[in-house]
Write a protein that holds these residues in place. Structure first.
Motif, PDB file in Angstrom:
ATOM      1  N   GLU A  62       0.857  -1.178   0.000  1.00 61.04           N
ATOM      2  CA  GLU A  62       0.000   0.000   0.000  1.00 61.04           C
ATOM      3  C   GLU A  62       0.897   1.233   0.000  1.00 61.04           C
ATOM      4  O   GLU A  62       1.922   1.248   0.683  1.00 61.04           O
ATOM      5  N   THR A  63       0.532   2.247  -0.772  1.00 62.92           N
ATOM      6  CA  THR A  63       1.266   3.506  -0.754  1.00 62.92           C
ATOM      7  C   THR A  63       0.292   4.649  -0.519  1.00 62.92           C
ATOM      8  O   THR A  63      -0.913   4.521  -0.782  1.00 62.92           O
ATOM      9  N   SER A  64       0.808   5.754  -0.016  1.00 56.72           N
ATOM     10  CA  SER A  64      -0.039   6.932   0.190  1.00 56.72           C
ATOM     11  C   SER A  64       0.742   8.182  -0.205  1.00 56.72           C
ATOM     12  O   SER A  64       1.972   8.207  -0.163  1.00 56.72           O
ATOM     13  N   HIS A  88      -5.511  16.005   3.227  1.00 61.30           N
ATOM     14  CA  HIS A  88      -5.990  15.296   2.029  1.00 61.30           C
ATOM     15  C   HIS A  88      -4.931  14.239   1.684  1.00 61.30           C
ATOM     16  O   HIS A  88      -3.765  14.588   1.453  1.00 61.30           O
ATOM     17  N   TYR A  89      -5.338  12.962   1.666  1.00 66.46           N
ATOM     18  CA  TYR A  89      -4.420  11.865   1.345  1.00 66.46           C
ATOM     19  C   TYR A  89      -5.098  10.889   0.388  1.00 66.46           C
ATOM     20  O   TYR A  89      -6.307  10.660   0.478  1.00 66.46           O
ATOM     21  N   VAL A  90      -4.297  10.298  -0.493  1.00 66.71           N
ATOM     22  CA  VAL A  90      -4.769   9.268  -1.418  1.00 66.71           C
ATOM     23  C   VAL A  90      -3.954   8.006  -1.151  1.00 66.71           C
ATOM     24  O   VAL A  90      -2.717   8.045  -1.168  1.00 66.71           O
ATOM     25  N   PHE A  91      -4.651   6.912  -0.893  1.00 66.10           N
ATOM     26  CA  PHE A  91      -4.020   5.612  -0.647  1.00 66.10           C
ATOM     27  C   PHE A  91      -4.223   4.743  -1.879  1.00 66.10           C
ATOM     28  O   PHE A  91      -5.351   4.519  -2.301  1.00 66.10           O
ATOM     29  N   ASP A  92      -3.120   4.258  -2.445  1.00 69.43           N
ATOM     30  CA  ASP A  92      -3.175   3.376  -3.603  1.00 69.43           C
ATOM     31  C   ASP A  92      -2.994   1.943  -3.116  1.00 69.43           C
ATOM     32  O   ASP A  92      -2.077   1.655  -2.336  1.00 69.43           O
ATOM     33  N   ASP A  93      -3.877   1.048  -3.564  1.00 70.45           N
ATOM     34  CA  ASP A  93      -3.872  -0.355  -3.124  1.00 70.45           C
ATOM     35  C   ASP A  93      -3.990  -0.461  -1.608  1.00 70.45           C
ATOM     36  O   ASP A  93      -3.310  -1.274  -0.965  1.00 70.45           O
ATOM     37  N   GLN A  94      -4.870   0.354  -1.017  1.00 70.33           N
ATOM     38  CA  GLN A  94      -5.029   0.328   0.439  1.00 70.33           C
ATOM     39  C   GLN A  94      -5.423  -1.067   0.912  1.00 70.33           C
ATOM     40  O   GLN A  94      -6.295  -1.709   0.349  1.00 70.33           O
ATOM     41  N   GLN A  95      -4.761  -1.527   1.965  1.00 67.16           N
ATOM     42  CA  GLN A  95      -5.049  -2.845   2.532  1.00 67.16           C
ATOM     43  C   GLN A  95      -6.252  -2.725   3.467  1.00 67.16           C
ATOM     44  O   GLN A  95      -6.215  -1.980   4.437  1.00 67.16           O
ATOM     45  N   ILE A  96      -7.298  -3.433   3.126  1.00 65.20           N
ATOM     46  CA  ILE A  96      -8.508  -3.420   3.949  1.00 65.20           C
ATOM     47  C   ILE A  96      -8.941  -4.853   4.204  1.00 65.20           C
ATOM     48  O   ILE A  96      -8.524  -5.773   3.506  1.00 65.20           O
ATOM     49  N   GLN A  97      -9.774  -5.023   5.206  1.00 68.45           N
ATOM     50  CA  GLN A  97     -10.301  -6.365   5.500  1.00 68.45           C
ATOM     51  C   GLN A  97     -11.799  -6.391   5.268  1.00 68.45           C
ATOM     52  O   GLN A  97     -12.510  -5.480   5.688  1.00 68.45           O
TER      53      GLN A  97
END
Length: 188
Positions: A62-64, A88-97
């Motif tokens: 995950e990247t932000s 303001h942040y954008v998370f790419d491929d955020q790890q979620i459950q």
């Protein structure tokens, strides 16, 4: 995870800042899917099923990237602290459950992209009553999936609010430290 922060002291008690930040969280193997995924991976003669099982065991990094501006202040002869941050942040491929009914367990997935924006305000007041402090915080958060993200049940969650990200949150606290002699103190 590089970042740049610019800070300007308006005076000894007030400063403003702006920050550009990036972040990184490594990928890995989802422990919750190990028993089911490992059985499929080891017992399937079909290479496509084995590859799908192996893929289900892994999640990507995950990247932000984003930024914030804020103010930090101490007022009223430094008895009142007041801080505010707009972010303001954008998370790419955020790890979620998400809960997967097929394995009756939670699985870690990568959402395509999640965008968060909001404001945090916190304060602390050292009252005139010796040892009594009041504090609190309030936050507004707008967090949504901002790119294609197919859930376990096949729905595209693009444009929907992110789970477990309340729009409003806050707290209030009272701390009272009462001296009970030279070496003992009671804290409530």
């Amino acid at each position: 995870s590089p970042e740049v922060v610019l800070k300007y002291d308006i005076n000894d008690d007030v400063n403003v800042y702006a920050a550009f930040k990036t972040g990184f969280k490594s990928g890995g193997v989802d422990n919750n899917t190990l028993p089911t995924g490992t059985v499929l991976l080891l017992n399937s003669p079909d290479p496509a099923v084995a590859e799908a099982a192996a893929s289900a065991l892994r999640f990507d990094s995950e990247t932000s990237i984003g930024g914030e501006i804020g103010i930090r202040s101490q007022l009223a002869n430094r008895s009142l602290t007041l801080n505010a941050t707009l972010f303001h942040y954008v998370f790419d491929d955020q790890q979620i459950q998400n809960f997967d009914v097929n394995i009756f367990n939670f699985r870690t997935f990568n959402a395509g992209e999640t965008t968060t924006r909001g404001i945090d305000i916190d304060w602390r007041w050292s009252t005139p009553l010796d040892g009594l402090n009041l504090s609190g915080a309030v936050s507004y958060l707008d967090a949504e999936f901002s790119d294609t993200f197919i859930s376990v049940n096949g729905l595209d969650l693009d444009g929907r609010d992110a789970a477990r990200a309340p729009q409003w949150s806050g707290n209030v606290a009272i701390d009272w430290d009462i001296p009970l002699g030279d070496s003992l103190e009671l804290g409530l």
